[in-house]
Design a protein around this motif. Sequence first.
Motif, PDB file in Angstrom:
ATOM      1  N   ARG A 274       0.821  -1.226   0.000  1.00  0.00           N
ATOM      2  CA  ARG A 274       0.000   0.000   0.000  1.00  0.00           C
ATOM      3  C   ARG A 274       0.846   1.263   0.000  1.00  0.00           C
ATOM      4  O   ARG A 274       0.452   2.273  -0.574  1.00  0.00           O
ATOM      5  CB  ARG A 274      -0.937   0.003   1.219  1.00  0.00           C
ATOM      6  N   ALA A 275       2.025   1.193   0.617  1.00  0.00           N
ATOM      7  CA  ALA A 275       2.858   2.400   0.702  1.00  0.00           C
ATOM      8  C   ALA A 275       3.252   2.914  -0.677  1.00  0.00           C
ATOM      9  O   ALA A 275       3.589   4.087  -0.828  1.00  0.00           O
ATOM     10  CB  ALA A 275       4.117   2.125   1.524  1.00  0.00           C
ATOM     11  N   LEU A 276       3.196   2.053  -1.679  1.00  0.00           N
ATOM     12  CA  LEU A 276       3.570   2.492  -3.031  1.00  0.00           C
ATOM     13  C   LEU A 276       2.593   3.515  -3.580  1.00  0.00           C
ATOM     14  O   LEU A 276       2.930   4.263  -4.497  1.00  0.00           O
ATOM     15  CB  LEU A 276       3.631   1.292  -3.982  1.00  0.00           C
ATOM     16  N   GLY A 277       1.374   3.520  -3.047  1.00  0.00           N
ATOM     17  CA  GLY A 277       0.354   4.442  -3.527  1.00  0.00           C
ATOM     18  C   GLY A 277       0.126   5.605  -2.593  1.00  0.00           C
ATOM     19  O   GLY A 277      -0.824   6.366  -2.763  1.00  0.00           O
ATOM     20  N   GLU A 278       1.005   5.764  -1.612  1.00  0.00           N
ATOM     21  CA  GLU A 278       0.836   6.859  -0.660  1.00  0.00           C
ATOM     22  C   GLU A 278       1.536   8.105  -1.145  1.00  0.00           C
ATOM     23  O   GLU A 278       2.674   8.049  -1.596  1.00  0.00           O
ATOM     24  CB  GLU A 278       1.371   6.447   0.723  1.00  0.00           C
TER      25      GLU A 278
END
Lengths: 281, 281
Positions: A274-278
């Motif tokens: 998910r951090a890739l889309g933050e």
Amino acid sequence: MEAVNVSCCQIAPHFGDVAANRSLCERAVAEAAGQGAELVVLPELATTGYVFTGPDEAAALAEPADGPSVRGWVALAGRLGVTIVGGWCERGSSGHLYNSAAVVTGDGVAAVYRKAHLWDGEKLIFSQGSARPPVLSIGDARISVMICYDLEFPEWVRLPALAGAQLLCVPANWPVMPPPGPPGERPMEVVRAQAAASTNRIFIAVCDRVGPERGVDWVGHSVICDPDGWPITGPAPAAVACTIGAGCSLALADNKAISGHNDVLADRRPGLYRALGEGNG
Amino acid sequence: MEAVNVSCCQIAPHFGDVAANRSLCERAVAEAAGQGAELVVLPELATTGYVFTGPDEAAALAEPADGPSVRGWVALAGRLGVTIVGGWCERGSSGHLYNSAAVVTGDGVAAVYRKAHLWDGEKLIFSQGSARPPVLSIGDARISVMICYDLEFPEWVRLPALAGAQLLCVPANWPVMPPPGPPGERPMEVVRAQAAASTNRIFIAVCDRVGPERGVDWVGHSVICDPDGWPITGPAPAAVACTIGAGCSLALADNKAISGHNDVLADRRPGLYRALGEGNG
């Protein structure tokens, strides 16, 4: 398994001479079609050349998606019975400029994609696209498109792969960047294309350009990689205008299995990514 | 710029003989340290071998993170003044088995990482890890670790790169999978490692193993790639136990610029990547 004949026309555009470049594209696509190509990829900014001095010069050469260059490709695609993927300098309805690629058949423009990751001085000229690479069903083939530097973002390649693309077409203008790689090594641009094909088990067809332009030289090395990541044709020479082509059994890209228990897409752990889309941007 | 000497010990473990493998690791690390290595990477499952018949056999050979194998590495690291990154078969406190890697110095265990993307029959033996690759400051170096098949998920490599890792250490057991690649081509495992290094502008040190085991052969080809993606040492031979090593100027990995206006991390468009984190697993 029926193969789709895919070609990449590694042409040498003449900077700023749109009429000459339209003719050059037309001759290259016709020649590829004459050799059996069913889908032809042209370079990025194929009708204008690349090395704009700035936004004014680009604006003067820009055309909308229904302008004569793209309409010409539609007519050509219809006459030859092929699909064409090519890059041009787009003037959007708002007047913004985009580094865009069209996917066209004889039926019309199937999709327009606007480059989302801009390279170097492009940032001073173009607005960045913010739509994902489309995945288009053309006959039995599911194809996608992105442009040059976009391919260096594994996140960006993953999205059309997850959406079912079998073949990713990549109009490119790969500038030669110092320092040169070690002797005997393939350009890293090709290595990254191979890895992207292998990681997603898709075909990737990169069409680069040649012909020095305003002091910039180009990697050339257009290549078509199979879902194992191997070049099935190319890399083309560095400095020679030429067309490469290969039959691509696109259904191979539907099989993501790489062992009895592994599947390159199903093995992903999206809950951990998910951090890739933050963040924005 | 001061370089850190990194070595990969491409050993040939003896399946199931933990005592022999501890000695083998110790000799290899001591030899590398004798040649100047400051950080030594060992393969995946270095103390047990890889080809377990099933969970019972693995359980019988498993050790906790404070077991004798990892404690032995801590003692060895202290004696030699090096950092060791190596894989072993971990028995967690719950009794679950993990395919894990430890990063140890003379001060103790700096981190334990559990493989998050399991390969083939590993799925029948190990529980998958669900923690991101740690990024550890050891001296001036910021290092991370993942294991073998993990490296084939660009999403997974991106996370430690975004968190500041300069060097990604990858204990691996790359099994040879048919069909072979075209003559003259590097194994795709190496191509993917090169692309991962280049895409993130980090160093990547992959330590594979050799020595046929229960009918499985290994790619070998341990390699250390620089942030341009070029192998600075290796790929090692396919079937020879050996140590490769190179000085890695890790500060190079802090510079993500690749043109006057480009930065491989800052150019990401996270707002467009959210779909990569959708779903569970």
